[in-house]
Design a protein around this motif. Structure first.
Motif, PDB file in Angstrom:
ATOM      1  N   ARG A   1       0.843  -1.190   0.000  1.00 16.78           N
ATOM      2  CA  ARG A   1       0.000   0.000   0.000  1.00 16.78           C
ATOM      3  C   ARG A   1       0.877   1.237   0.000  1.00 16.78           C
ATOM      4  NH1 ARG A   1      -4.612   0.806   4.619  1.00 16.78           N
ATOM      5  NH2 ARG A   1      -5.763   2.408   3.533  1.00 16.78           N
ATOM      6  N   GLY A   2       0.523   2.199  -0.841  1.00 19.97           N
ATOM      7  CA  GLY A   2       1.275   3.453  -0.865  1.00 19.97           C
ATOM      8  C   GLY A   2       1.222   4.154   0.489  1.00 19.97           C
ATOM      9  N   TYR A   3       2.332   4.729   0.898  1.00 17.87           N
ATOM     10  CA  TYR A   3       2.429   5.411   2.183  1.00 17.87           C
ATOM     11  C   TYR A   3       1.632   6.713   2.159  1.00 17.87           C
ATOM     12  CZ  TYR A   3       4.429   7.860   6.153  1.00 17.87           C
ATOM     13  OH  TYR A   3       4.595   8.552   7.318  1.00 17.87           O
ATOM     14  N   GLY A   4       0.854   6.969   3.205  1.00 21.70           N
ATOM     15  CA  GLY A   4       0.105   8.212   3.337  1.00 21.70           C
ATOM     16  C   GLY A   4      -1.380   7.967   3.477  1.00 21.70           C
ATOM     17  N   SER A   5      -2.165   9.002   3.202  1.00 29.33           N
ATOM     18  CA  SER A   5      -3.621   8.939   3.355  1.00 29.33           C
ATOM     19  C   SER A   5      -4.298   9.680   2.218  1.00 29.33           C
ATOM     20  CB  SER A   5      -4.061   9.594   4.665  1.00 29.33           C
ATOM     21  OG  SER A   5      -3.544   8.911   5.767  1.00 29.33           O
ATOM     22  N   GLN A   6      -5.534   9.292   1.939  1.00 28.76           N
ATOM     23  CA  GLN A   6      -6.405  10.052   1.052  1.00 28.76           C
ATOM     24  C   GLN A   6      -7.842   9.686   1.367  1.00 28.76           C
ATOM     25  OE1 GLN A   6      -7.071   8.931  -3.212  1.00 28.76           O
ATOM     26  NE2 GLN A   6      -5.088   7.901  -2.922  1.00 28.76           N
ATOM     27  N   THR A   7      -8.745  10.569   1.001  1.00 23.70           N
ATOM     28  CA  THR A   7     -10.164  10.369   1.257  1.00 23.70           C
ATOM     29  C   THR A   7     -10.872  10.036  -0.045  1.00 23.70           C
ATOM     30  OG1 THR A   7     -10.086  11.907   3.104  1.00 23.70           O
ATOM     31  CG2 THR A   7     -12.250  11.447   2.178  1.00 23.70           C
ATOM     32  N   SER A   8     -11.757   9.046   0.009  1.00 19.94           N
ATOM     33  CA  SER A   8     -12.557   8.688  -1.166  1.00 19.94           C
ATOM     34  C   SER A   8     -14.023   8.729  -0.772  1.00 19.94           C
ATOM     35  CB  SER A   8     -12.178   7.294  -1.676  1.00 19.94           C
ATOM     36  OG  SER A   8     -12.564   6.312  -0.742  1.00 19.94           O
ATOM     37  N   SER A   9     -14.888   8.743  -1.773  1.00 24.20           N
ATOM     38  CA  SER A   9     -16.314   8.836  -1.467  1.00 24.20           C
ATOM     39  C   SER A   9     -17.120   7.708  -2.108  1.00 24.20           C
ATOM     40  CB  SER A   9     -16.857  10.196  -1.907  1.00 24.20           C
ATOM     41  OG  SER A   9     -16.622  10.381  -3.285  1.00 24.20           O
ATOM     42  N   HIS A  10     -16.497   6.573  -2.396  1.00 20.82           N
ATOM     43  CA  HIS A  10     -17.271   5.416  -2.856  1.00 20.82           C
ATOM     44  C   HIS A  10     -17.800   4.697  -1.619  1.00 20.82           C
ATOM     45  CE1 HIS A  10     -13.235   3.869  -2.100  1.00 20.82           C
ATOM     46  NE2 HIS A  10     -13.764   2.673  -1.943  1.00 20.82           N
ATOM     47  N   TYR A  11     -19.050   4.344  -1.603  1.00 16.83           N
ATOM     48  CA  TYR A  11     -19.700   3.697  -0.447  1.00 16.83           C
ATOM     49  C   TYR A  11     -19.559   4.537   0.815  1.00 16.83           C
ATOM     50  CZ  TYR A  11     -19.511  -0.278  -3.598  1.00 16.83           C
ATOM     51  OH  TYR A  11     -19.628  -1.091  -4.677  1.00 16.83           O
ATOM     52  N   GLY A  12     -19.742   5.829   0.722  1.00 13.64           N
ATOM     53  CA  GLY A  12     -19.612   6.725   1.866  1.00 13.64           C
ATOM     54  C   GLY A  12     -18.225   7.340   1.901  1.00 13.64           C
ATOM     55  N   THR A  13     -18.058   8.403   2.667  1.00 11.89           N
ATOM     56  CA  THR A  13     -16.762   9.076   2.757  1.00 11.89           C
ATOM     57  C   THR A  13     -15.863   8.323   3.724  1.00 11.89           C
ATOM     58  OG1 THR A  13     -17.789  11.194   2.274  1.00 11.89           O
ATOM     59  CG2 THR A  13     -15.616  11.245   3.299  1.00 11.89           C
ATOM     60  N   VAL A  14     -14.699   7.933   3.231  1.00 15.90           N
ATOM     61  CA  VAL A  14     -13.752   7.140   4.014  1.00 15.90           C
ATOM     62  C   VAL A  14     -12.349   7.695   3.814  1.00 15.90           C
ATOM     63  CG1 VAL A  14     -12.740   4.847   4.308  1.00 15.90           C
ATOM     64  CG2 VAL A  14     -15.141   5.066   3.732  1.00 15.90           C
ATOM     65  N   THR A  15     -11.582   7.808   4.886  1.00 17.89           N
ATOM     66  CA  THR A  15     -10.173   8.163   4.779  1.00 17.89           C
ATOM     67  C   THR A  15      -9.362   6.881   4.844  1.00 17.89           C
ATOM     68  OG1 THR A  15     -10.533  10.306   5.795  1.00 17.89           O
ATOM     69  CG2 THR A  15      -8.277   9.475   5.797  1.00 17.89           C
ATOM     70  N   HIS A  16      -8.589   6.633   3.803  1.00 19.73           N
ATOM     71  CA  HIS A  16      -7.732   5.460   3.716  1.00 19.73           C
ATOM     72  C   HIS A  16      -6.338   5.875   4.182  1.00 19.73           C
ATOM     73  CE1 HIS A  16     -10.854   3.590   1.260  1.00 19.73           C
ATOM     74  NE2 HIS A  16     -10.922   4.745   0.627  1.00 19.73           N
ATOM     75  N   SER A  17      -5.825   5.228   5.227  1.00 18.94           N
ATOM     76  CA  SER A  17      -4.534   5.606   5.792  1.00 18.94           C
ATOM     77  C   SER A  17      -3.646   4.390   5.943  1.00 18.94           C
ATOM     78  CB  SER A  17      -4.716   6.249   7.165  1.00 18.94           C
ATOM     79  OG  SER A  17      -5.481   7.419   7.065  1.00 18.94           O
ATOM     80  N   SER A  18      -2.398   4.539   5.520  1.00 16.45           N
ATOM     81  CA  SER A  18      -1.435   3.457   5.706  1.00 16.45           C
ATOM     82  C   SER A  18      -0.897   3.483   7.133  1.00 16.45           C
ATOM     83  CB  SER A  18      -0.271   3.615   4.721  1.00 16.45           C
ATOM     84  OG  SER A  18       0.491   4.766   5.034  1.00 16.45           O
ATOM     85  N   ALA A  19      -0.256   2.397   7.523  1.00 18.59           N
ATOM     86  CA  ALA A  19       0.486   2.364   8.781  1.00 18.59           C
ATOM     87  C   ALA A  19       1.766   3.171   8.570  1.00 18.59           C
ATOM     88  CB  ALA A  19       0.802   0.920   9.162  1.00 18.59           C
ATOM     89  N   SER A  20       2.616   3.238   9.575  1.00 17.77           N
ATOM     90  CA  SER A  20       3.906   3.907   9.431  1.00 17.77           C
ATOM     91  C   SER A  20       4.708   3.220   8.344  1.00 17.77           C
ATOM     92  CB  SER A  20       4.676   3.867  10.755  1.00 17.77           C
ATOM     93  OG  SER A  20       3.964   4.561  11.749  1.00 17.77           O
ATOM     94  N   LEU A  21       5.588   3.945   7.710  1.00 18.04           N
ATOM     95  CA  LEU A  21       6.376   3.434   6.599  1.00 18.04           C
ATOM     96  C   LEU A  21       7.086   2.134   6.983  1.00 18.04           C
ATOM     97  CD1 LEU A  21       7.078   4.154   3.693  1.00 18.04           C
ATOM     98  CD2 LEU A  21       9.103   5.328   4.546  1.00 18.04           C
TER      99      LEU A  21
END
Length: 135
Positions: free
Chosen positions: A40-60
């Motif tokens: 998984r790419g490092y970092g976070s982003q928010t998407s709005s498929h099936y509701g608003t969700v922030t996808h966040s990775s663990a520490s590098l």
């Protein structure tokens, strides 16, 4: 494997002691083991498929355990159970199929009624070989 004349190793946890420069870069004697896990790419982003969700990775570099989003539902009392909805379904109406009371009615819960299921939790993925250049 690439055919550029370099030496490539599968990232399967194998020893890389034969490649001292690689050991220096990695800081350990084995290449990473990426078999069977989703990178998984490092970092976070928010998407709005099936509701608003922030996808966040663990520490590098950390392995993050699997999870699914919560699945919920409700049904009320004092009803004449005939069917369920969403993840709920009617298993039995109770003694002798009594549909005039909810005494003894049994409802089931099955996530596959509303989401795709498998024997593992997983994101959409495509299988690849992860390689590291050793020399």
């Amino acid at each position: 494997m690439p055919t550029d004349g370099g030496t490539w190793l599968l990232c399967n946890g194998q020893s890389c002691l034969a490649y001292p420069e690689l050991v220096k870069v990695l800081g350990k004697i084995n290449v990473p083991n990426y078999q069977g896990i989703f990178l998984r790419g490092y970092g976070s982003q928010t998407s709005s498929h099936y509701g608003t969700v922030t996808h966040s990775s663990a520490s590098l570099g950390d392995l993050q355990g699997d999870a699914i989003r919560n699945i919920t539902g409700t049904f009320g009392g004092n009803m004449r159970p005939t069917t369920g909805s969403g993840v709920f379904y009617l298993v039995s109406n109770g003694p002798q199929g009594n549909k005039t009371s909810n005494d003894g009615a049994i409802f089931g819960f099955n996530a596959s009624r509303v989401v795709p299921v498998a024997d593992e939790n997983r994101p959409a993925n495509r299988s690849v070989n992860w390689l590291i250049r050793a020399a």
